[in-house]
Design an enzyme around this catalytic site. Structure first.
Site, PDB file in Angstrom:
ATOM      1  N   GLY A 129     -23.593  61.496 -13.448  1.00 14.70           N
ATOM      2  CA  GLY A 129     -23.939  60.258 -14.140  1.00 14.70           C
ATOM      3  C   GLY A 129     -24.111  60.398 -15.641  1.00 14.70           C
ATOM      4  O   GLY A 129     -24.274  59.386 -16.332  1.00 14.70           O
ATOM      5  N   ALA A 130     -24.044  61.622 -16.170  1.00 13.36           N
ATOM      6  CA  ALA A 130     -24.232  61.800 -17.630  1.00 13.36           C
ATOM      7  C   ALA A 130     -23.174  61.018 -18.413  1.00 13.36           C
ATOM      8  O   ALA A 130     -23.486  60.329 -19.394  1.00 13.36           O
ATOM      9  CB  ALA A 130     -24.184  63.271 -18.002  1.00 13.36           C
ATOM     10  N   GLY A 131     -21.937  61.115 -17.948  1.00 14.54           N
ATOM     11  CA  GLY A 131     -20.849  60.395 -18.614  1.00 14.54           C
ATOM     12  C   GLY A 131     -21.038  58.886 -18.514  1.00 14.54           C
ATOM     13  O   GLY A 131     -20.729  58.142 -19.459  1.00 14.54           O
ATOM     14  N   ASP A 132     -21.555  58.432 -17.401  1.00 20.61           N
ATOM     15  CA  ASP A 132     -21.762  56.992 -17.203  1.00 20.61           C
ATOM     16  C   ASP A 132     -22.906  56.477 -18.084  1.00 20.61           C
ATOM     17  O   ASP A 132     -22.837  55.377 -18.630  1.00 20.61           O
ATOM     18  CB  ASP A 132     -22.060  56.697 -15.727  1.00 20.61           C
TER      19      ASP A 132
HETATM   20  P1  ATP Z   1     -20.082  63.172 -15.323  1.00 19.36           P
HETATM   21  O1  ATP Z   1     -20.849  64.367 -14.826  1.00 19.36           O
HETATM   22  O2  ATP Z   1     -20.886  61.889 -15.225  1.00 19.36           O
HETATM   23  O3  ATP Z   1     -18.679  63.048 -14.803  1.00 19.36           O
HETATM   24  P2  ATP Z   1     -18.753  63.606 -17.880  1.00 19.36           P
HETATM   25  O4  ATP Z   1     -18.058  64.888 -17.615  1.00 19.36           O
HETATM   26  O5  ATP Z   1     -18.015  62.353 -17.984  1.00 19.36           O
HETATM   27  O6  ATP Z   1     -20.010  63.425 -16.885  1.00 19.36           O
HETATM   28  P3  ATP Z   1     -20.295  64.997 -19.846  1.00 19.36           P
HETATM   29  O7  ATP Z   1     -19.459  65.483 -20.951  1.00 19.36           O
HETATM   30  O8  ATP Z   1     -20.793  65.958 -18.834  1.00 19.36           O
HETATM   31  O9  ATP Z   1     -19.579  63.739 -19.230  1.00 19.36           O
HETATM   32  O10 ATP Z   1     -21.622  64.305 -20.419  1.00 19.36           O
HETATM   33  C1  ATP Z   1     -21.624  63.114 -21.176  1.00 19.36           C
HETATM   34  C2  ATP Z   1     -22.537  63.273 -22.362  1.00 19.36           C
HETATM   35  O11 ATP Z   1     -23.870  63.553 -21.915  1.00 19.36           O
HETATM   36  C3  ATP Z   1     -22.158  64.413 -23.281  1.00 19.36           C
HETATM   37  O12 ATP Z   1     -21.227  63.959 -24.232  1.00 19.36           O
HETATM   38  C4  ATP Z   1     -23.491  64.787 -23.872  1.00 19.36           C
HETATM   39  O13 ATP Z   1     -23.799  63.951 -24.952  1.00 19.36           O
HETATM   40  C5  ATP Z   1     -24.480  64.515 -22.757  1.00 19.36           C
HETATM   41  N1  ATP Z   1     -24.758  65.742 -21.998  1.00 19.36           N
HETATM   42  C6  ATP Z   1     -24.192  66.124 -20.818  1.00 19.36           C
HETATM   43  N2  ATP Z   1     -24.686  67.317 -20.399  1.00 19.36           N
HETATM   44  C7  ATP Z   1     -25.595  67.695 -21.325  1.00 19.36           C
HETATM   45  C8  ATP Z   1     -26.482  68.815 -21.491  1.00 19.36           C
HETATM   46  N3  ATP Z   1     -26.537  69.819 -20.592  1.00 19.36           N
HETATM   47  N4  ATP Z   1     -27.268  68.859 -22.581  1.00 19.36           N
HETATM   48  C9  ATP Z   1     -27.246  67.880 -23.493  1.00 19.36           C
HETATM   49  N5  ATP Z   1     -26.455  66.797 -23.414  1.00 19.36           N
HETATM   50  C10 ATP Z   1     -25.644  66.687 -22.352  1.00 19.36           C
END
Ligand code: ATP
Length: 319
Positions: free
Chosen positions: A256-259
Protein backbone atom coordinates in the site's frame (compact mmCIF):
# COMPACT_ATOMS: atom_id res chain seq x y z
CA UNK A 1 -11.83 20.49 -3.54
CA UNK A 2 -12.61 18.50 -6.68
CA UNK A 3 -13.68 14.90 -6.79
CA UNK A 4 -11.23 12.05 -7.44
CA UNK A 5 -12.74 8.92 -8.97
CA UNK A 6 -10.64 5.76 -8.67
CA UNK A 7 -11.51 2.92 -11.03
CA UNK A 8 -10.65 -0.78 -10.84
CA UNK A 9 -10.48 -3.77 -8.54
CA UNK A 10 -11.20 -4.15 -4.86
CA UNK A 11 -10.52 -7.54 -3.33
CA UNK A 12 -9.42 -9.34 -0.20
CA UNK A 13 -5.83 -10.38 0.33
CA UNK A 14 -5.49 -13.33 2.67
CA UNK A 15 -2.17 -12.94 4.45
CA UNK A 16 -0.57 -15.50 6.81
CA UNK A 17 -0.99 -14.89 10.53
CA UNK A 18 2.78 -15.39 10.91
CA UNK A 19 5.50 -13.84 8.75
CA UNK A 20 8.11 -15.49 6.58
CA UNK A 21 6.17 -18.63 5.60
CA UNK A 22 5.11 -20.04 2.24
CA UNK A 23 1.40 -20.26 1.48
CA UNK A 24 1.50 -24.00 2.11
CA UNK A 25 3.22 -23.56 5.49
CA UNK A 26 0.89 -20.79 6.73
CA UNK A 27 -1.03 -21.92 9.81
CA UNK A 28 -3.87 -19.48 9.12
CA UNK A 29 -4.77 -16.34 7.20
CA UNK A 30 -6.10 -12.87 8.01
CA UNK A 31 -8.38 -10.87 5.70
CA UNK A 32 -6.65 -7.74 4.39
CA UNK A 33 -8.94 -5.66 2.16
CA UNK A 34 -7.09 -4.23 -0.80
CA UNK A 35 -6.88 -3.71 -4.53
CA UNK A 36 -4.69 -0.76 -5.49
CA UNK A 37 -7.46 1.52 -6.88
CA UNK A 38 -9.57 0.98 -3.74
CA UNK A 39 -6.53 1.69 -1.53
CA UNK A 40 -5.93 4.93 -3.43
CA UNK A 41 -9.56 5.99 -2.87
CA UNK A 42 -9.28 5.35 0.87
CA UNK A 43 -5.87 7.07 0.99
CA UNK A 44 -7.42 10.22 -0.52
CA UNK A 45 -10.37 10.16 1.89
CA UNK A 46 -8.17 9.59 4.97
CA UNK A 47 -6.16 12.67 4.00
CA UNK A 48 -9.39 14.70 3.90
CA UNK A 49 -10.12 14.64 0.15
CA UNK A 50 -13.26 13.73 -1.78
CA UNK A 51 -13.09 10.37 -3.49
CA UNK A 52 -15.34 7.79 -5.13
CA UNK A 53 -14.49 4.20 -6.02
CA UNK A 54 -15.85 2.68 -9.21
CA UNK A 55 -15.80 -1.07 -9.72
CA UNK A 56 -17.64 -4.33 -9.26
CA UNK A 57 -17.88 -6.67 -6.28
CA UNK A 58 -19.53 -10.03 -5.78
CA UNK A 59 -23.04 -9.94 -4.30
CA UNK A 60 -21.73 -11.98 -1.37
CA UNK A 61 -20.58 -11.50 2.23
CA UNK A 62 -17.13 -10.33 1.15
CA UNK A 63 -18.46 -7.90 -1.47
CA UNK A 64 -20.80 -6.29 1.04
CA UNK A 65 -17.99 -6.18 3.60
CA UNK A 66 -15.75 -4.31 1.12
CA UNK A 67 -18.51 -1.80 0.22
CA UNK A 68 -18.98 -1.15 3.96
CA UNK A 69 -15.23 -0.53 4.30
CA UNK A 70 -15.40 2.11 1.55
CA UNK A 71 -18.32 3.83 3.32
CA UNK A 72 -16.70 3.66 6.77
CA UNK A 73 -13.64 5.33 5.30
CA UNK A 74 -15.62 8.15 3.69
CA UNK A 75 -15.35 6.93 0.09
CA UNK A 76 -18.43 7.40 -2.12
CA UNK A 77 -19.56 3.94 -3.27
CA UNK A 78 -22.30 5.11 -5.69
CA UNK A 79 -20.17 3.70 -8.52
CA UNK A 80 -19.96 0.19 -7.05
CA UNK A 81 -22.06 -2.50 -8.70
CA UNK A 82 -22.58 -6.08 -7.56
CA UNK A 83 -22.52 -9.25 -9.64
CA UNK A 84 -25.13 -11.82 -8.62
CA UNK A 85 -23.30 -14.70 -10.28
CA UNK A 86 -19.60 -14.15 -9.55
CA UNK A 87 -17.61 -13.94 -6.34
CA UNK A 88 -15.55 -11.09 -4.95
CA UNK A 89 -11.90 -11.61 -5.97
CA UNK A 90 -9.57 -13.21 -3.42
CA UNK A 91 -5.80 -13.38 -3.37
CA UNK A 92 -3.62 -15.39 -1.03
CA UNK A 93 -0.30 -13.63 -0.67
CA UNK A 94 2.81 -14.15 1.43
CA UNK A 95 6.29 -12.79 1.75
CA UNK A 96 8.42 -15.91 2.16
CA UNK A 97 11.56 -16.05 4.31
CA UNK A 98 13.67 -15.88 1.12
CA UNK A 99 12.12 -12.47 0.33
CA UNK A 100 10.02 -13.76 -2.59
CA UNK A 101 6.37 -12.78 -2.76
CA UNK A 102 4.08 -15.72 -3.46
CA UNK A 103 0.58 -15.12 -4.88
CA UNK A 104 -2.45 -17.32 -5.48
CA UNK A 105 -5.45 -15.62 -7.07
CA UNK A 106 -9.07 -16.75 -7.01
CA UNK A 107 -10.46 -14.97 -10.06
CA UNK A 108 -12.22 -17.46 -12.31
CA UNK A 109 -13.71 -15.00 -13.21
CA UNK A 110 -14.27 -12.74 -10.21
CA UNK A 111 -16.91 -9.99 -10.13
CA UNK A 112 -14.42 -7.16 -10.80
CA UNK A 113 -13.53 -8.72 -14.17
CA UNK A 114 -17.19 -8.72 -15.22
CA UNK A 115 -17.87 -4.97 -15.03
CA UNK A 116 -19.59 -3.88 -18.26
CA UNK A 117 -19.84 -0.56 -20.06
CA UNK A 118 -23.60 -0.49 -19.27
CA UNK A 119 -22.85 -0.64 -15.54
CA UNK A 120 -20.56 2.41 -15.54
CA UNK A 121 -21.90 5.26 -13.42
CA UNK A 122 -21.30 7.95 -16.05
CA UNK A 123 -22.71 10.76 -13.88
CA UNK A 124 -20.02 10.04 -11.33
CA UNK A 125 -17.27 9.74 -13.95
CA UNK A 126 -18.26 13.08 -15.50
CA UNK A 127 -17.99 14.79 -12.10
CA UNK A 128 -14.38 13.68 -11.65
CA UNK A 129 -11.66 16.32 -11.57
CA UNK A 130 -9.16 13.43 -11.59
CA UNK A 131 -9.88 9.94 -12.91
CA UNK A 132 -7.41 7.32 -11.64
CA UNK A 133 -6.90 3.69 -12.75
CA UNK A 134 -4.47 0.79 -12.96
CA UNK A 135 -3.88 -2.01 -15.45
CA UNK A 136 -5.43 -5.08 -13.82
CA UNK A 137 -8.81 -4.00 -15.22
CA UNK A 138 -7.28 -4.31 -18.72
CA UNK A 139 -6.53 -8.03 -18.44
CA UNK A 140 -9.91 -9.47 -19.46
CA UNK A 141 -13.16 -8.54 -21.17
CA UNK A 142 -15.71 -7.16 -20.55
CA UNK A 143 -13.91 -5.10 -17.88
CA UNK A 144 -11.21 -3.97 -20.31
CA UNK A 145 -13.76 -2.36 -22.60
CA UNK A 146 -15.57 -0.72 -19.65
CA UNK A 147 -12.20 0.64 -18.48
CA UNK A 148 -11.47 2.18 -21.89
CA UNK A 149 -14.96 3.72 -22.09
CA UNK A 150 -14.68 5.12 -18.56
CA UNK A 151 -11.34 6.76 -19.45
CA UNK A 152 -12.89 8.23 -22.58
CA UNK A 153 -15.90 9.65 -20.69
CA UNK A 154 -13.68 11.15 -18.00
CA UNK A 155 -11.37 12.76 -20.53
CA UNK A 156 -14.29 14.19 -22.54
CA UNK A 157 -15.67 15.73 -19.36
CA UNK A 158 -12.32 17.44 -18.74
CA UNK A 159 -10.81 15.25 -16.00
CA UNK A 160 -7.08 14.75 -15.58
CA UNK A 161 -6.26 11.06 -16.12
CA UNK A 162 -3.93 9.38 -13.61
CA UNK A 163 -2.40 5.95 -14.24
CA UNK A 164 -0.51 3.61 -11.89
CA UNK A 165 -0.03 0.34 -13.82
CA UNK A 166 0.56 -1.72 -10.66
CA UNK A 167 2.03 -4.68 -12.49
CA UNK A 168 0.84 -8.09 -11.26
CA UNK A 169 2.60 -10.36 -13.71
CA UNK A 170 1.00 -13.66 -12.55
CA UNK A 171 -2.43 -12.34 -13.60
CA UNK A 172 -1.41 -11.85 -17.25
CA UNK A 173 -1.28 -14.60 -19.88
CA UNK A 174 2.34 -13.61 -20.65
CA UNK A 175 4.91 -10.92 -19.93
CA UNK A 176 4.75 -9.77 -23.57
CA UNK A 177 1.00 -9.25 -23.35
CA UNK A 178 1.33 -7.46 -20.00
CA UNK A 179 3.85 -5.01 -21.45
CA UNK A 180 1.81 -4.43 -24.61
CA UNK A 181 -1.50 -3.86 -22.84
CA UNK A 182 -0.02 -1.70 -20.09
CA UNK A 183 1.62 0.53 -22.71
CA UNK A 184 -1.49 0.53 -24.95
CA UNK A 185 -3.11 3.27 -22.81
CA UNK A 186 0.12 5.15 -22.01
CA UNK A 187 -0.60 8.07 -24.36
CA UNK A 188 -3.93 9.03 -22.79
CA UNK A 189 -2.68 9.74 -19.27
CA UNK A 190 -1.77 13.15 -17.81
CA UNK A 191 -0.04 11.70 -14.74
CA UNK A 192 1.74 8.33 -14.59
CA UNK A 193 3.38 6.73 -11.57
CA UNK A 194 5.55 3.62 -11.91
CA UNK A 195 7.74 1.84 -9.39
CA UNK A 196 11.41 1.14 -10.09
CA UNK A 197 10.49 -2.50 -10.79
CA UNK A 198 7.81 -1.47 -13.31
CA UNK A 199 10.20 0.94 -15.02
CA UNK A 200 12.66 -1.91 -15.53
CA UNK A 201 9.93 -4.26 -16.74
CA UNK A 202 8.39 -1.78 -19.18
CA UNK A 203 11.69 -0.62 -20.66
CA UNK A 204 13.44 -3.99 -20.53
CA UNK A 205 16.45 -2.24 -18.97
CA UNK A 206 17.83 -2.89 -15.49
CA UNK A 207 18.34 0.72 -14.53
CA UNK A 208 16.37 3.65 -13.17
CA UNK A 209 18.64 6.26 -14.76
CA UNK A 210 16.93 9.36 -16.17
CA UNK A 211 17.51 8.30 -19.77
CA UNK A 212 15.68 5.01 -19.11
CA UNK A 213 12.74 6.76 -17.40
CA UNK A 214 12.58 9.23 -20.29
CA UNK A 215 11.70 6.33 -22.60
CA UNK A 216 8.35 6.34 -20.81
CA UNK A 217 7.91 10.06 -21.39
CA UNK A 218 5.23 11.26 -23.85
CA UNK A 219 4.59 14.83 -25.04
CA UNK A 220 1.00 14.74 -23.73
CA UNK A 221 2.12 13.78 -20.20
CA UNK A 222 2.10 16.43 -17.47
CA UNK A 223 3.95 14.40 -14.84
CA UNK A 224 5.85 11.10 -14.76
CA UNK A 225 6.87 9.67 -11.37
CA UNK A 226 9.15 6.77 -10.51
CA UNK A 227 8.94 5.56 -6.89
CA UNK A 228 12.11 4.08 -5.40
CA UNK A 229 10.95 2.57 -2.09
CA UNK A 230 13.01 3.92 0.84
CA UNK A 231 14.95 6.15 -1.56
CA UNK A 232 11.90 8.31 -2.33
CA UNK A 233 10.93 9.21 -5.89
CA UNK A 234 11.96 10.82 -9.16
CA UNK A 235 9.81 13.25 -11.12
CA UNK A 236 9.77 14.34 -14.74
CA UNK A 237 7.75 17.13 -16.41
CA UNK A 238 8.34 18.79 -19.77
CA UNK A 239 10.25 21.62 -18.08
CA UNK A 240 12.09 20.08 -15.15
CA UNK A 241 13.05 16.83 -13.44
CA UNK A 242 14.68 15.73 -10.22
CA UNK A 243 14.35 13.51 -7.19
CA UNK A 244 12.97 13.84 -3.66
CA UNK A 245 14.20 11.73 -0.74
CA UNK A 246 11.84 9.94 1.60
CA UNK A 247 11.83 9.83 5.41
CA UNK A 248 13.53 7.20 7.56
CA UNK A 249 11.02 4.82 9.15
CA UNK A 250 11.06 1.31 10.55
CA UNK A 251 9.61 -0.71 7.66
CA UNK A 252 7.26 -3.57 8.60
CA UNK A 253 5.14 -4.20 5.46
CA UNK A 254 5.37 -2.16 2.25
CA UNK A 255 1.88 -3.13 1.01
CA UNK A 256 0.00 0.00 0.00
CA UNK A 257 2.98 2.40 0.14
CA UNK A 258 2.61 3.18 -3.56
CA UNK A 259 -1.14 3.67 -3.16
CA UNK A 260 -0.67 6.05 -0.22
CA UNK A 261 1.87 7.96 -2.32
CA UNK A 262 -0.60 8.24 -5.23
CA UNK A 263 -3.51 9.19 -2.95
CA UNK A 264 -1.46 11.97 -1.38
CA UNK A 265 -0.26 13.19 -4.77
CA UNK A 266 -3.73 13.30 -6.33
CA UNK A 267 -5.33 14.83 -3.23
CA UNK A 268 -2.88 17.75 -3.46
CA UNK A 269 -3.09 18.16 -7.25
CA UNK A 270 -6.88 18.28 -7.19
CA UNK A 271 -6.56 21.24 -4.79
CA UNK A 272 -3.92 23.06 -6.81
CA UNK A 273 -2.98 21.96 -10.31
CA UNK A 274 -0.25 24.59 -10.57
CA UNK A 275 2.08 22.10 -8.84
CA UNK A 276 2.35 20.43 -12.25
CA UNK A 277 4.16 23.50 -13.61
CA UNK A 278 5.85 24.82 -10.48
CA UNK A 279 8.87 22.78 -9.41
CA UNK A 280 9.01 24.16 -5.86
CA UNK A 281 5.34 23.33 -5.26
CA UNK A 282 5.81 19.90 -6.82
CA UNK A 283 8.78 19.12 -4.58
CA UNK A 284 6.79 20.13 -1.46
CA UNK A 285 3.94 17.94 -2.64
CA UNK A 286 6.25 14.97 -3.25
CA UNK A 287 7.79 15.32 0.22
CA UNK A 288 4.26 14.94 1.58
CA UNK A 289 3.53 11.97 -0.73
CA UNK A 290 6.82 10.31 0.33
CA UNK A 291 5.91 10.79 4.00
CA UNK A 292 2.53 9.16 3.35
CA UNK A 293 4.20 6.22 1.58
CA UNK A 294 6.76 5.88 4.36
CA UNK A 295 4.13 5.79 7.14
CA UNK A 296 2.20 3.10 5.27
CA UNK A 297 5.22 0.76 5.51
CA UNK A 298 5.31 0.98 9.32
CA UNK A 299 2.25 -1.24 9.94
CA UNK A 300 0.90 -4.48 8.51
CA UNK A 301 -1.67 -4.28 5.71
CA UNK A 302 -2.54 -1.41 3.39
CA UNK A 303 -5.76 0.17 4.63
CA UNK A 304 -5.03 0.17 8.40
CA UNK A 305 -1.70 1.91 7.82
CA UNK A 306 -2.78 4.70 5.43
CA UNK A 307 -1.98 8.00 7.20
CA UNK A 308 -3.95 11.10 8.09
CA UNK A 309 -2.54 14.48 7.02
CA UNK A 310 -1.59 15.18 10.66
CA UNK A 311 0.48 11.98 10.85
CA UNK A 312 2.28 12.85 7.61
CA UNK A 313 3.00 16.40 8.78
CA UNK A 314 4.34 15.02 12.04
CA UNK A 315 6.82 12.74 10.25
CA UNK A 316 7.88 15.64 8.01
CA UNK A 317 8.29 17.94 11.01
CA UNK A 318 10.39 15.48 13.00
CA UNK A 319 12.80 14.83 10.10
P1 ATP B 1 3.54 -1.08 -3.32
O1 ATP B 1 4.26 -1.89 -2.27
O2 ATP B 1 2.29 -0.42 -2.78
O3 ATP B 1 3.35 -1.77 -4.64
P2 ATP B 1 5.29 0.67 -4.86
O4 ATP B 1 6.36 -0.28 -5.24
O5 ATP B 1 4.34 1.17 -5.84
O6 ATP B 1 4.52 0.15 -3.54
P3 ATP B 1 7.27 2.07 -3.34
O7 ATP B 1 8.31 2.64 -4.20
O8 ATP B 1 7.57 0.87 -2.53
O9 ATP B 1 5.96 1.95 -4.21
O10 ATP B 1 6.79 3.16 -2.26
C1 ATP B 1 6.11 4.35 -2.60
C2 ATP B 1 6.71 5.50 -1.83
O11 ATP B 1 6.59 5.26 -0.42
C3 ATP B 1 8.19 5.71 -2.09
O12 ATP B 1 8.35 6.54 -3.21
C4 ATP B 1 8.64 6.33 -0.80
O13 ATP B 1 8.39 7.71 -0.81
C5 ATP B 1 7.76 5.69 0.25
N1 ATP B 1 8.43 4.54 0.86
C6 ATP B 1 8.27 3.22 0.54
N2 ATP B 1 9.05 2.43 1.31
C7 ATP B 1 9.72 3.25 2.15
C8 ATP B 1 10.67 3.08 3.21
N3 ATP B 1 11.11 1.86 3.58
N4 ATP B 1 11.14 4.17 3.84
C9 ATP B 1 10.73 5.40 3.51
N5 ATP B 1 9.84 5.65 2.54
C10 ATP B 1 9.33 4.61 1.86
Amino acid sequence: AGLIVSFGEMLIDFVPTVSGVSLAEAPGFLKAPGGAPANVAIAVARLGGRCAFLGKLGDDEFGRMLAAILQENGVDDAGVSFDAGARTALAFVTLRADGEREFMFYRNPSADMLLTEAELNLDLIRKAAIFHYGSISLITEPCRWAHLKAMEAAKEAGALLSYDPNLRLPLWPSAVEAREQILSIWDQADIIKVSDVELEFLTGTESVEDEVAMRLWRPCLKLLLVTLGEKGCKYYTKDFHGSVESYAVKQVDTTGAGDAFVGALLGKIVEDQSALQDEKKLRDLLRFANACGAITTTKKGAIPSLPTAAEAMQLMGSA
